[in-house]
Motif scaffolding. Sequence first.
Motif, PDB file in Angstrom:
ATOM      1  N   TYR A 206       0.884  -1.047  -0.166  1.00 27.66           N
ATOM      2  CA  TYR A 206       0.124  -0.035   0.120  1.00 27.66           C
ATOM      3  C   TYR A 206       0.887   1.319   0.053  1.00 27.66           C
ATOM      4  O   TYR A 206       0.599   2.244  -0.516  1.00 27.66           O
ATOM      5  N   HIS A 232      -7.888  -7.200  -2.012  1.00 27.78           N
ATOM      6  CA  HIS A 232      -6.959  -6.258  -1.099  1.00 27.78           C
ATOM      7  C   HIS A 232      -7.158  -4.800  -1.276  1.00 27.78           C
ATOM      8  O   HIS A 232      -7.232  -4.072  -0.491  1.00 27.78           O
ATOM      9  N   LEU A 235     -10.591  -3.711  -0.783  1.00 25.01           N
ATOM     10  CA  LEU A 235     -11.602  -3.693   0.446  1.00 25.01           C
ATOM     11  C   LEU A 235     -10.434  -3.351   1.640  1.00 25.01           C
ATOM     12  O   LEU A 235     -11.006  -2.643   2.511  1.00 25.01           O
ATOM     13  N   HIS A 236      -9.064  -3.446   1.575  1.00 22.18           N
ATOM     14  CA  HIS A 236      -8.359  -3.075   2.513  1.00 22.18           C
ATOM     15  C   HIS A 236      -7.106  -2.031   2.769  1.00 22.18           C
ATOM     16  O   HIS A 236      -6.467  -1.926   3.631  1.00 22.18           O
ATOM     17  N   HIS A 240      -9.282   2.975   2.188  1.00 22.39           N
ATOM     18  CA  HIS A 240     -10.667   2.283   2.832  1.00 22.39           C
ATOM     19  C   HIS A 240     -10.324   2.131   4.448  1.00 22.39           C
ATOM     20  O   HIS A 240     -10.439   1.025   5.134  1.00 22.39           O
ATOM     21  N   ALA A 243     -12.450  -0.264   6.809  1.00 22.98           N
ATOM     22  CA  ALA A 243     -12.465  -1.685   6.857  1.00 22.98           C
ATOM     23  C   ALA A 243     -11.369  -1.851   7.917  1.00 22.98           C
ATOM     24  O   ALA A 243     -10.243  -1.631   7.779  1.00 22.98           O
ATOM     25  N   SER A 244     -11.961  -2.280   9.048  1.00 23.67           N
ATOM     26  CA  SER A 244     -11.300  -2.686  10.325  1.00 23.67           C
ATOM     27  C   SER A 244     -11.105  -4.137  10.047  1.00 23.67           C
ATOM     28  O   SER A 244     -12.054  -5.110  10.241  1.00 23.67           O
ATOM     29  N   LEU A 245      -9.854  -4.536   9.986  1.00 18.67           N
ATOM     30  CA  LEU A 245      -9.501  -5.946   9.974  1.00 18.67           C
ATOM     31  C   LEU A 245      -9.081  -6.565  11.354  1.00 18.67           C
ATOM     32  O   LEU A 245      -8.790  -6.112  12.124  1.00 18.67           O
ATOM     33  N   GLY A 250      -8.964 -10.178   6.933  1.00 21.41           N
ATOM     34  CA  GLY A 250      -8.473  -9.497   5.562  1.00 21.41           C
ATOM     35  C   GLY A 250      -8.108 -10.572   4.613  1.00 21.41           C
ATOM     36  O   GLY A 250      -8.621 -10.613   3.325  1.00 21.41           O
ATOM     37  N   GLU A 253     -11.228 -12.480   3.268  1.00 22.29           N
ATOM     38  CA  GLU A 253     -12.179 -11.700   2.357  1.00 22.29           C
ATOM     39  C   GLU A 253     -11.424 -11.773   0.777  1.00 22.29           C
ATOM     40  O   GLU A 253     -12.271 -11.770   0.013  1.00 22.29           O
ATOM     41  N   THR A 296     -19.110 -10.441   6.457  1.00 20.66           N
ATOM     42  CA  THR A 296     -18.096 -10.714   5.669  1.00 20.66           C
ATOM     43  C   THR A 296     -18.518 -11.282   4.372  1.00 20.66           C
ATOM     44  O   THR A 296     -18.220 -11.032   3.149  1.00 20.66           O
TER      45      THR A 296
END
Length: 360
Positions: A206, A232, A235-236, A240, A243-245, A250, A253, A296
């Motif tokens: 990221y 990823h 969503l992550h 975002h 998005a609380s992992l 994660g 998903e 999920t």
Amino acid sequence: MAHQRSGDAVTAAKLERLHAQLADAVADLVTGDDWNRALAFAARFRSRSFNNTLLIWMQHAAAFEQGRVSAPTPTYVAGFRQWLTLGRSVDRGQPGYMIFAPVVRRFASRTPQIAESWRRLAPREAPQRGEAVQSRLVGVRPAYVWDASQTSGEAIPEEPRPQLLEGEAPPGMWDGLATLVRAKGYSLRLVDSDRDLGGANGMTDYLTRSVAVRGDIDPAARVKTLAHELAHVELHGPDHPEASLHRGIGEVEAESVALMIGAAHGLDTSSYTIPYVSTWATSVDGKTPVEVVQATGERVRSTAVAILSQLHTAQVGAGDPPGLSRESTTVRPWDRVDDTSLSGSDRRHPSRSATARPVL
């Protein structure tokens, strides 16, 4: 009024039964194999919400065990009147599968940017001049759908399905996924082996906004890995923050989205590993395992559907009988939509129903 109260009580009892059935279905998703099969099934019925997919799945399985249907897996499902529009009718004695259907009402506002300004329109009430109108979910009701095997009539046309050789990637899938990765502002590169990725098949960074995939695996595994990494990104990533992992959620998903995308293209997903669901589902503070899996499942379904809609590839059907068309209206971003079928008891003809169907 007594008749109305009696009807409300029946509806409430049906909804309570639906919720109980849904809880039982979700509680069964405790191993990787179960989760795998559920998502592969959902990929073939992706026009419906995750909850309704599970309800259809378990009710059809029960019908098969009782000898009421000839195959263990549904092919196409639709409402009573929807089947009639296709020249087919429900066979006598075949009960429908009960699912959640939305109750949608119209709202109007002269200042739509102000949330408190929206007012609910009465039935048949026309909006005033200059007012914006939107449809919103105000509740749910029980509805019924039937599988094609429970109907008779005109032949159902068979849509072409992707045919893949072992290890082969669906035509156009890699290029389509790569385009979506780059559209998010991420670079994409192939690396020589997993040694370049610390033993992984793929990696999303990221900070550098880059995605890397092993180039030494077969094309099917390579494209599945790219779908995982795109999930990823969708969503992550830092884009975002909502998005609380928690623990392995994660990865579950991302791999689940990749599984659904693969299944929609006819890829064999039996060898893909989905982490043990109950481990993380039972350890999230403040939520029951049912709530975690449901949330999920819907995030996975909606993400996979959004990606699939942008791929110009040959895909398996989404669960609607070929030839069935539905009308819907554009709704605001906060009104998530899903085409839930009309019930057999719905007095409106499907072709005259102009409200969007919220996700249920």
